[in-house]
Design a protein around this motif. Sequence first.
Motif, mmCIF file in Angstrom:
data_model
loop_
_atom_site.group_PDB
_atom_site.id
_atom_site.type_symbol
_atom_site.label_atom_id
_atom_site.label_comp_id
_atom_site.label_asym_id
_atom_site.label_seq_id
_atom_site.Cartn_x
_atom_site.Cartn_y
_atom_site.Cartn_z
ATOM 1 N N PHE A 85 1.009 -1.356 0.018
ATOM 2 C CA PHE A 85 -0.019 -0.107 -0.053
ATOM 3 C C PHE A 85 0.864 1.092 0.125
ATOM 4 C CE2 PHE A 85 -2.351 -3.396 2.088
ATOM 5 C CZ PHE A 85 -3.479 -3.437 1.440
ATOM 6 N N ILE A 86 0.449 2.105 -0.654
ATOM 7 C CA ILE A 86 1.080 3.773 -0.553
ATOM 8 C C ILE A 86 0.266 4.702 0.130
ATOM 9 C CG2 ILE A 86 1.878 5.189 -2.234
ATOM 10 C CD1 ILE A 86 2.432 3.294 -4.411
ATOM 11 N N ALA A 87 0.817 5.647 0.866
ATOM 12 C CA ALA A 87 0.328 6.734 1.382
ATOM 13 C C ALA A 87 1.357 7.796 1.292
ATOM 14 C CB ALA A 87 0.110 6.521 2.749
ATOM 15 N N PHE A 88 0.666 8.886 1.373
ATOM 16 C CA PHE A 88 1.396 10.165 0.975
ATOM 17 C C PHE A 88 1.362 10.971 2.288
ATOM 18 C CE2 PHE A 88 -0.644 8.566 -2.920
ATOM 19 C CZ PHE A 88 0.637 8.617 -3.733
ATOM 20 N N LEU A 89 2.372 11.854 2.432
ATOM 21 C CA LEU A 89 2.420 13.018 3.548
ATOM 22 C C LEU A 89 3.340 14.114 2.974
ATOM 23 C CD1 LEU A 89 1.948 13.667 6.389
ATOM 24 C CD2 LEU A 89 3.953 12.349 7.150
ATOM 25 N N ASP A 90 2.819 15.402 3.197
ATOM 26 C CA ASP A 90 3.463 16.667 2.758
ATOM 27 C C ASP A 90 4.615 16.833 4.228
ATOM 28 O OD1 ASP A 90 2.291 16.863 0.304
ATOM 29 O OD2 ASP A 90 0.697 18.368 1.352
ATOM 30 N N ALA A 91 5.557 17.371 3.661
ATOM 31 C CA ALA A 91 6.832 17.445 4.685
ATOM 32 C C ALA A 91 6.529 18.289 5.906
ATOM 33 C CB ALA A 91 8.061 17.910 3.724
ATOM 34 N N ASP A 92 5.541 19.218 5.676
ATOM 35 C CA ASP A 92 5.151 19.994 6.753
ATOM 36 C C ASP A 92 3.973 19.735 7.587
ATOM 37 O OD1 ASP A 92 3.818 20.828 4.692
ATOM 38 O OD2 ASP A 92 4.248 22.894 4.592
ATOM 39 N N ASP A 93 3.522 18.530 7.158
ATOM 40 C CA ASP A 93 2.149 18.009 7.856
ATOM 41 C C ASP A 93 2.799 16.679 8.725
ATOM 42 O OD1 ASP A 93 1.024 20.103 6.432
ATOM 43 O OD2 ASP A 93 0.560 18.811 5.086
#
Length: 315
Positions: A85-93
């Motif tokens: 599975f793939i999840a995303f995260l912004d670097a300032d969150d």
Amino acid sequence: MKVSVIIPVYNAEAYISKAVESALQCKEVIEVLLIEDHSPDNALEVCRKLAEKDDRIKLFQHSDKGNHGAGASRNLGIENAQGEFIAFLDADDYYLSNRFDREKELFTNPEIDGVYGALGVEYYSESAKEEYFSVFGDRLMTIYKECPPEEVFPGLIYLRGSFGLFSINTLTLRKASLLKKMNTFFKDLRIHEDSEFFFRLSYYLNLYSGTLDTAIAMRGVHNENRITEVEIKKIKPCTTKILLWKEIRNWSEEEVGMAEDIKLHIKRMHQSFEIANAPLLKKGRLIIQYLISDYLLILSGLYNINFRKLSTQLF
């Protein structure tokens, strides 16, 4: 459940450590892929130190070491992800501890391609809160009600704001479904690349709602947010929306299986933003041009009356 978390890193020296720690707290996460995008600050060195401390943290850069934007950086992460599975995260969150609680239950159903949830907001400083509270308040960014996957794409296209909004930070995808059903991942847009991705994603994949009434991740608001600058109009938002809807329109016109009334509605949205961004005299010319070019459609009854209403409201 084995999750790869992809984090594009640009100008996020002060925030990246917190983002990585929040991902690694989730036992479902087997790796965090940091895609350093030629950041002007010291983010690359911070990423190197993080990767040295934990072998679950993997650092990547583009082959030319250049800046390619968040979309291309996420694509590089997808190509290198090892998780199911793939999840995303912004670097300032950052993620909350309940990030994958609902997801690990839902993904036992092999027909589910993706799950989305709710995003909260945290102000990283008093000055950021004073400046941006009128934009974000303390509201959740979420889809407002559960709906079957076949209603997600029409909801995004027709209902837009009243349907709710996706957040890239709360999206989890089955990698096999993404690779099989999407021939293009994120496109080359510097702003709204995730919005364009969501439209196509919801058309091709079966997306299910996860936790919608409680945050599973947090958006960090500070004085240098890239998207915040658009939302408070430091960057002209209508210009970026024209590029977004142009991409969606180009895709829809090439998609042979898409219903003609949906294609027409997307065309109208693109035209509406073109009109809104035009000088006063050009607005009138554009409206006349579109009405003349679509005269037969108007007679056939396929013309979207909402477009006419929207056009008159833009003056």
